[in-house]
Structure formats: C-alpha cells, structure tokens
Design a protein around this motif. Structure first.
Motif, mmCIF file in Angstrom:
data_model
loop_
_atom_site.group_PDB
_atom_site.id
_atom_site.type_symbol
_atom_site.label_atom_id
_atom_site.label_comp_id
_atom_site.label_asym_id
_atom_site.label_seq_id
_atom_site.Cartn_x
_atom_site.Cartn_y
_atom_site.Cartn_z
ATOM 1 N N CYS A 140 -97.944 -15.779 -94.949
ATOM 2 C CA CYS A 140 -99.173 -16.448 -94.598
ATOM 3 C C CYS A 140 -100.177 -16.018 -95.479
ATOM 4 O O CYS A 140 -100.339 -14.726 -95.617
ATOM 5 C CB CYS A 140 -99.335 -16.012 -93.022
ATOM 6 N N GLU A 141 -101.016 -16.920 -95.829
ATOM 7 C CA GLU A 141 -101.964 -16.719 -96.948
ATOM 8 C C GLU A 141 -102.936 -15.579 -96.371
ATOM 9 O O GLU A 141 -103.539 -14.824 -96.877
ATOM 10 C CB GLU A 141 -102.810 -18.075 -97.181
ATOM 11 N N GLN B 193 -96.027 -24.901 -86.364
ATOM 12 C CA GLN B 193 -97.042 -25.775 -85.806
ATOM 13 C C GLN B 193 -98.271 -25.354 -85.464
ATOM 14 O O GLN B 193 -99.471 -25.789 -85.807
ATOM 15 C CB GLN B 193 -96.613 -26.466 -84.577
ATOM 16 N N CYS C 102 -99.715 -22.591 -87.181
ATOM 17 C CA CYS C 102 -100.373 -22.263 -88.406
ATOM 18 C C CYS C 102 -100.805 -23.577 -88.904
ATOM 19 O O CYS C 102 -101.910 -23.562 -89.518
ATOM 20 C CB CYS C 102 -99.247 -21.716 -89.580
ATOM 21 N N ALA C 103 -100.084 -24.673 -88.926
ATOM 22 C CA ALA C 103 -100.914 -25.945 -89.381
ATOM 23 C C ALA C 103 -102.042 -26.240 -88.568
ATOM 24 O O ALA C 103 -102.919 -27.025 -89.103
ATOM 25 C CB ALA C 103 -99.631 -26.952 -89.169
ATOM 26 N N ALA C 104 -102.106 -26.204 -87.292
ATOM 27 C CA ALA C 104 -103.182 -26.276 -86.488
ATOM 28 C C ALA C 104 -104.427 -25.502 -87.042
ATOM 29 O O ALA C 104 -105.507 -26.091 -86.925
ATOM 30 C CB ALA C 104 -102.989 -26.095 -84.896
ATOM 31 N N GLU C 105 -104.109 -24.278 -87.544
ATOM 32 C CA GLU C 105 -105.192 -23.431 -88.002
ATOM 33 C C GLU C 105 -105.580 -23.622 -89.584
ATOM 34 O O GLU C 105 -106.269 -22.982 -90.276
ATOM 35 C CB GLU C 105 -104.970 -21.981 -87.900
ATOM 36 N N ASP C 106 -104.650 -24.625 -90.099
ATOM 37 C CA ASP C 106 -104.583 -24.929 -91.338
ATOM 38 C C ASP C 106 -104.545 -23.718 -92.303
ATOM 39 O O ASP C 106 -104.988 -23.489 -93.315
ATOM 40 C CB ASP C 106 -106.320 -25.471 -91.979
ATOM 41 N N LEU C 107 -103.526 -22.836 -91.959
ATOM 42 C CA LEU C 107 -102.986 -21.807 -92.595
ATOM 43 C C LEU C 107 -101.810 -22.058 -93.524
ATOM 44 O O LEU C 107 -100.928 -22.851 -93.031
ATOM 45 C CB LEU C 107 -102.376 -20.610 -91.675
ATOM 46 N N ALA C 108 -101.746 -21.781 -94.601
ATOM 47 C CA ALA C 108 -100.683 -21.918 -95.916
ATOM 48 C C ALA C 108 -99.589 -20.968 -95.391
ATOM 49 O O ALA C 108 -99.870 -19.834 -95.291
ATOM 50 C CB ALA C 108 -101.056 -21.923 -97.055
ATOM 51 N N THR D 286 -104.674 -13.922 -88.990
ATOM 52 C CA THR D 286 -105.914 -14.433 -88.003
ATOM 53 C C THR D 286 -105.524 -13.835 -86.675
ATOM 54 O O THR D 286 -104.253 -13.369 -86.557
ATOM 55 C CB THR D 286 -105.829 -15.848 -88.003
#
Length: 195
Positions: A56-57, A28, A30-36, A60
């Motif tokens: 993780c791509e 969740q 990662c999705a909030a930070e738009d991370l694949a 951060t």
C-alpha cells in the motif's frame, strides 16, 4: 509504504475461500480511501488464495483496523453438511527487506601492496582498501599496478557484495513471511463478516 500479508494459515479450502473474500473487501476499502494498492505475490489455489502480499502506498488508520485475525461465518461451499461455520484469515504487517544502495559513502584508503611481484610492490601505495560506510562491507584490492585501476575494481567488488547482501536480505524477509503463516491466532477477530 505498508506491506501486508494475507494468509489462510495452512487452513482448509474454506479458509482459502475466505481469504479471497477478505482480499476483495480490503481492496474495496482501499479504493474508498483512494489508496493505491499493488499485489506483489499471490499463491493461488482452486478455492481462492493460500497467501497474498500487498504493498500500500501509505499506512492509514483504516488500514490498521485490518491488521489481525479476520473471521468469516458461512457454511462450507466445498463440504456439504460440514459442522464448522467459522473460518479465519490473518492480515499481518511485513517488514520490507532492507536494500543497501551503492550510492552510499565509500571511503578509500591507499596502502602498500604485499606479496611477490617485483620491485614496486612494497614501495608504492597502489593497493586500495575500500569501505562502504552504511553497510560496513570492505574490500582490499591490490591486483592492478595503478591505484585508479584498483579503485575501479574495488567499486565493482563492493557492488557485487552489496547485491549478495540484498539477495540474502530478501531471502530472510521471505522466510519471515513464511513463518507468519504458522502464527495466526484463531479467535479474537478484529473484523467479523457473515456470508
């Protein structure tokens, strides 16, 4: 790229359940930070997960906050009246296995072949010494009569040796990830969650 291993560290079923909850929260975030994020490996159990390996791509600051021990505080859903309420999960950084590519620089040096084989063996430079510069892997080929055929065979032998090296590197990385399961620190949590 960042490789992260989530581990219940050989803990009981409650730690495996806490790992499932941690994975959900981390995905969740990662999705909030738009991370694949990609799940590379997972070891499932009836209660949750023994371990999960994520890629993780990019790394951060928000992801770095997850590295360390995660504490979950909840009553055991598997053992009623169990006195323990604190369950720990580890989130650790993993080093990716180093892959050596065949595309690197290959240096060829011609030399005289040795041994039995007739009148041309010790007089012509048909043998080839090939060195893959990035890795230092070298082969010497003198089985063919022409230098071009020996170069082609040397490239094939170098490709085989590089594949073996990459397989050993992956095995070593997997052993290091397995050892990290025993290195989980209980306490000094970087994040604490209550259920």
């Amino acid at each position: 790229m960042l490789l992260m291993q989530l581990s219940s560290a050989h803990g009981p079923a409650e730690c495996e359940y806490a790992l499932r909850l941690t994975l959900r929260k981390l995905l969740q975030a990662c999705a909030a930070e738009d991370l694949a994020v990609e799940v590379l490996e997972e070891s499932c159990t009836p209660a949750g997960y023994r371990s999960v390996l994520l890629r993780c791509e990019r790394e951060t600051p928000a992801l770095r906050e997850w590295l360390g021990t995660i504490q979950w505080i909840f009553a055991s859903p598997f053992r009623p009246r169990h006195p323990r309420k604190n369950w720990f999960v580890a989130v650790q950084r993993c080093e990716p296995p180093r892959q050596l590519a065949m595309d690197g620089e290959i240096q060829f040096q011609s030399c005289k072949a040795s041994g039995k084989g007739g009148q041309h063996v010790n007089t012509t430079d048909s043998a080839v010494h090939a060195l893959h510069v990035p890795s230092g892997i070298a082969v010497k080929v003198m089985s063919e009569r022409s230098q071009h055929a020996n170069k082609r065979l040397a490239r094939e032998l170098l490709a085989i040796k590089l594949a073996q090296h990459n397989a050993r590197s992956q095995g070593q990385a997997q052993r290091l990830r397995s050892q990290q399961h025993w290195e989980v620190e209980r306490g000094q949590a970087v994040k604490v969650f209550r259920l």
